[in-house]
Design a protein around this motif. Structure first.
Motif, mmCIF file in Angstrom:
data_model
loop_
_atom_site.group_PDB
_atom_site.id
_atom_site.type_symbol
_atom_site.label_atom_id
_atom_site.label_comp_id
_atom_site.label_asym_id
_atom_site.label_seq_id
_atom_site.Cartn_x
_atom_site.Cartn_y
_atom_site.Cartn_z
ATOM 1 N N TYR A 52 0.815 -1.217 0.000
ATOM 2 C CA TYR A 52 0.000 0.000 0.000
ATOM 3 C C TYR A 52 0.847 1.265 0.000
ATOM 4 N N ARG A 55 1.494 1.834 -3.611
ATOM 5 C CA ARG A 55 0.311 2.333 -4.333
ATOM 6 C C ARG A 55 -0.017 3.762 -3.908
ATOM 7 N N GLY A 146 -13.026 -10.409 1.778
ATOM 8 C CA GLY A 146 -13.576 -11.065 2.970
ATOM 9 C C GLY A 146 -14.078 -10.054 3.983
ATOM 10 N N THR A 170 -14.849 -1.048 -14.893
ATOM 11 C CA THR A 170 -14.797 -2.133 -13.914
ATOM 12 C C THR A 170 -15.115 -3.459 -14.602
ATOM 13 N N SER A 171 -14.382 -4.493 -14.190
ATOM 14 C CA SER A 171 -14.466 -5.786 -14.894
ATOM 15 C C SER A 171 -15.652 -6.623 -14.416
ATOM 16 N N ASN A 195 -16.523 0.798 -20.976
ATOM 17 C CA ASN A 195 -15.364 -0.057 -20.723
ATOM 18 C C ASN A 195 -14.609 -0.230 -22.044
HETATM 19 C C1 BV8 Z 1 -17.567 -9.203 0.768
HETATM 20 C C2 BV8 Z 1 -9.358 -2.762 -2.012
HETATM 21 C C3 BV8 Z 1 -19.205 -10.021 2.263
HETATM 22 C C4 BV8 Z 1 -8.062 -3.475 -2.018
HETATM 23 C C5 BV8 Z 1 -10.750 -4.364 -3.162
HETATM 24 C C6 BV8 Z 1 -17.407 -15.857 -5.148
HETATM 25 C C7 BV8 Z 1 -18.487 -15.248 -5.755
HETATM 26 C C8 BV8 Z 1 -18.888 -13.991 -5.361
HETATM 27 C C9 BV8 Z 1 -18.201 -13.306 -4.379
HETATM 28 C C10 BV8 Z 1 -17.122 -13.896 -3.800
HETATM 29 C C11 BV8 Z 1 -16.723 -15.172 -4.168
HETATM 30 N N1 BV8 Z 1 -15.641 -15.498 -3.424
HETATM 31 C C12 BV8 Z 1 -15.340 -14.450 -2.592
HETATM 32 C C13 BV8 Z 1 -16.234 -13.492 -2.817
HETATM 33 C C14 BV8 Z 1 -16.303 -12.218 -2.166
HETATM 34 C C15 BV8 Z 1 -15.224 -11.274 -2.677
HETATM 35 C C16 BV8 Z 1 -15.116 -11.299 -4.187
HETATM 36 O O1 BV8 Z 1 -15.915 -10.708 -4.872
HETATM 37 N N2 BV8 Z 1 -14.091 -12.010 -4.680
HETATM 38 C C17 BV8 Z 1 -13.895 -12.085 -6.115
HETATM 39 C C18 BV8 Z 1 -12.402 -12.041 -6.410
HETATM 40 C C19 BV8 Z 1 -14.551 -13.375 -6.590
HETATM 41 N N3 BV8 Z 1 -15.648 -9.962 -2.269
HETATM 42 C C20 BV8 Z 1 -15.314 -9.530 -1.060
HETATM 43 O O2 BV8 Z 1 -14.628 -10.145 -0.275
HETATM 44 C C21 BV8 Z 1 -15.922 -8.200 -0.656
HETATM 45 N N4 BV8 Z 1 -16.559 -8.348 0.619
HETATM 46 O O3 BV8 Z 1 -17.983 -9.907 -0.114
HETATM 47 O O4 BV8 Z 1 -18.080 -9.187 2.057
HETATM 48 C C22 BV8 Z 1 -20.401 -9.304 1.753
HETATM 49 C C23 BV8 Z 1 -21.100 -9.784 0.638
HETATM 50 C C24 BV8 Z 1 -22.223 -9.096 0.194
HETATM 51 C C25 BV8 Z 1 -22.655 -7.973 0.870
HETATM 52 C C26 BV8 Z 1 -21.929 -7.529 1.964
HETATM 53 C C27 BV8 Z 1 -20.791 -8.179 2.403
HETATM 54 C C28 BV8 Z 1 -14.854 -7.138 -0.509
HETATM 55 C C29 BV8 Z 1 -14.202 -6.922 -1.847
HETATM 56 C C30 BV8 Z 1 -13.276 -5.720 -1.744
HETATM 57 C C31 BV8 Z 1 -11.847 -6.151 -1.982
HETATM 58 N N5 BV8 Z 1 -11.026 -4.951 -2.056
HETATM 59 N N6 BV8 Z 1 -10.073 -3.210 -3.186
HETATM 60 C C32 BV8 Z 1 -7.116 -2.775 -2.935
HETATM 61 O O5 BV8 Z 1 -7.544 -2.011 -3.816
HETATM 62 O O6 BV8 Z 1 -5.936 -3.031 -2.737
HETATM 63 S S1 BV8 Z 1 -11.283 -5.002 -4.626
HETATM 64 C C33 BV8 Z 1 -10.202 -4.459 -5.824
HETATM 65 O O7 BV8 Z 1 -10.283 -5.320 -6.929
HETATM 66 C C34 BV8 Z 1 -10.561 -3.125 -6.349
HETATM 67 O O8 BV8 Z 1 -11.035 -2.245 -5.389
HETATM 68 C C35 BV8 Z 1 -11.568 -3.443 -7.397
HETATM 69 O O9 BV8 Z 1 -12.842 -3.410 -6.860
HETATM 70 C C36 BV8 Z 1 -11.247 -4.855 -7.752
HETATM 71 C C37 BV8 Z 1 -10.768 -4.881 -9.164
HETATM 72 O O10 BV8 Z 1 -11.907 -4.618 -9.901
HETATM 73 P P1 BV8 Z 1 -11.946 -3.483 -11.019
HETATM 74 O O11 BV8 Z 1 -11.983 -2.152 -10.372
HETATM 75 O O12 BV8 Z 1 -13.068 -3.857 -11.884
HETATM 76 O O13 BV8 Z 1 -10.562 -3.567 -11.753
HETATM 77 P P2 BV8 Z 1 -10.111 -4.663 -12.816
HETATM 78 O O14 BV8 Z 1 -8.651 -4.497 -13.006
HETATM 79 O O15 BV8 Z 1 -10.658 -6.003 -12.423
HETATM 80 O O16 BV8 Z 1 -10.869 -4.231 -14.154
HETATM 81 C C38 BV8 Z 1 -10.514 -3.030 -14.792
HETATM 82 C C39 BV8 Z 1 -11.539 -2.792 -15.876
HETATM 83 O O17 BV8 Z 1 -11.253 -1.541 -16.489
HETATM 84 C C40 BV8 Z 1 -11.498 -3.840 -16.961
HETATM 85 O O18 BV8 Z 1 -12.818 -4.216 -17.306
HETATM 86 C C41 BV8 Z 1 -10.831 -3.120 -18.142
HETATM 87 O O19 BV8 Z 1 -11.345 -3.548 -19.393
HETATM 88 C C42 BV8 Z 1 -11.249 -1.693 -17.891
HETATM 89 N N7 BV8 Z 1 -10.304 -0.688 -18.401
HETATM 90 C C43 BV8 Z 1 -8.949 -0.734 -18.403
HETATM 91 N N8 BV8 Z 1 -8.470 0.411 -18.936
HETATM 92 C C44 BV8 Z 1 -9.532 1.183 -19.250
HETATM 93 C C45 BV8 Z 1 -10.705 0.489 -18.907
HETATM 94 N N9 BV8 Z 1 -11.936 0.986 -19.123
HETATM 95 C C46 BV8 Z 1 -12.009 2.212 -19.679
HETATM 96 N N10 BV8 Z 1 -10.935 2.946 -20.040
HETATM 97 C C47 BV8 Z 1 -9.682 2.466 -19.839
HETATM 98 N N11 BV8 Z 1 -8.632 3.203 -20.214
#
Ligand code: BV8
Length: 222
Positions: A52, A55, A146, A170-171, A195
């Motif tokens: 962090y 970042r 988590g 967002t992906s 996106n």
């Molecule tokens: C929770 C802080 C309970 C850290 C982050 C199975 C199924 C469903 C859910 C789960 C599962 N197993 C586990 C879970 C839960 C888990 C989860 O979703 N896991 C995933 C991996 C499967 N979620 C959690 O644990 C969350 N908490 O569920 O608690 C609960 C449930 C329901 C209700 C209440 C409570 C907590 C998740 C938070 C984790 N922390 N961030 C840090 O940043 O260091 S998440 C982190 O990754 C980011 O914050 C961000 O959200 C995520 C990445 O996602 P994106 O932002 O979409 O980024 P990514 O790189 O993936 O995509 C970029 C996109 O931009 C792409 O589409 C690309 O095409 C596009 N792009 C690129 N360049 C451009 C562009 N678009 C336009 N212009 C450009 N130039």
């Protein structure tokens, strides 16, 4: 027209901040899912603080791009609720008011012992004492995998009341944010995603505008 916009790492990509997918979710040979967790922090706080701190440095050196600025302009003429998954402060620096950081902020520090929050120093180290309770238990104020995202009640209510939901850069991989479009649609909102490519939850959207956010968001806001 009530709008909810959800932004992800893609809106900050053209400001030079790596997205999670572009780096294949890797950092110093660690999967981000393995670094951004409470277990990782308990196991190796120095590694997580290093992640962090790096970042925080990069975010401080970055500048808002045309997409961030366009959303700030949109808030001047529309009822906009801006929710971001990003932990950088580029929306604030572009002038957006009331940004909801559902996954926390690099600019925040949190005491794991007493829950006290304060502005994070540029570099955080393990054993930094909490300014409130002095416990050596300070952590970044970031929502890890988590952990419960912040302000969900406020977000669900905004999704249920909005006419238009836009997901930008967002992906659609991370929940519960990946479920926001479907929730808004169930309450009558039109859903659009901006996106580079179709997201994982593309079927939840009525429309898709493809291209770099620094071009598509200003055009969409205009
Ligand atoms: C929770 C802080 C309970 C850290 C982050 C199975 C199924 C469903 C859910 C789960 C599962 N197993 C586990 C879970 C839960 C888990 C989860 O979703 N896991 C995933 C991996 C499967 N979620 C959690 O644990 C969350 N908490 O569920 O608690 C609960 C449930 C329901 C209700 C209440 C409570 C907590 C998740 C938070 C984790 N922390 N961030 C840090 O940043 O260091 S998440 C982190 O990754 C980011 O914050 C961000 O959200 C995520 C990445 O996602 P994106 O932002 O979409 O980024 P990514 O790189 O993936 O995509 C970029 C996109 O931009 C792409 O589409 C690309 O095409 C596009 N792009 C690129 N360049 C451009 C562009 N678009 C336009 N212009 C450009 N130039």
């Amino acid at each position: 027209m009530r709008i909810v916009a959800l932004t992800g790492a893609g809106i900050s990509a053209e400001s030079g901040l790596a997205t999670f997918r572009a780096s294949e979710g890797l950092w110093e040979r660690h999967r981000i899912e393995d670094v951004a967790t409470p277990e990782a922090f308990a196991r190796d706080p120095a590694l997580v603080h290093r992640f962090y701190n790096a970042r925080r440095d990069k975010a401080a050196a970055a500048r808002p791009n045309a997409a961030h600025l366009a959303l700030a302009r949109l808030a001047e003429s529309h009822d906009l609720t801006l929710v971001t998954q990003n932990v950088d402060d580029l929306h604030e620096r572009a002038g957006s008011p009331g940004v909801i950081h559902m996954h926390g902020r690099l600019a925040g520090a949190l005491c794991a012992a007493c829950g006290h929050r304060w502005p994070a120093p540029a570099r955080m180290q393990p054993q930094d004492p909490c300014p409130h309770c002095a416990a050596p238990a300070t952590r970044p104020d970031i929502v890890w995998f988590g952990e419960m995202p912040y302000r969900l009640d406020r977000i669900w209510a905004a999704l249920e009341a909005c006419d238009l939901f836009a997901a930008i850069g967002t992906s659609g991989n991370v929940h519960p944010a990946a479920g926001f479009a479907r929730h808004a649609a169930r309450h009558g909102a039109e859903c659009v995603e901006l996106n580079l490519e179709a997201s994982r939850n593309a079927d939840d959207f009525d429309r898709r505008i493809l291209g770099p956010a620094s071009r598509t968001v200003p055009d969409w806001v205009a």
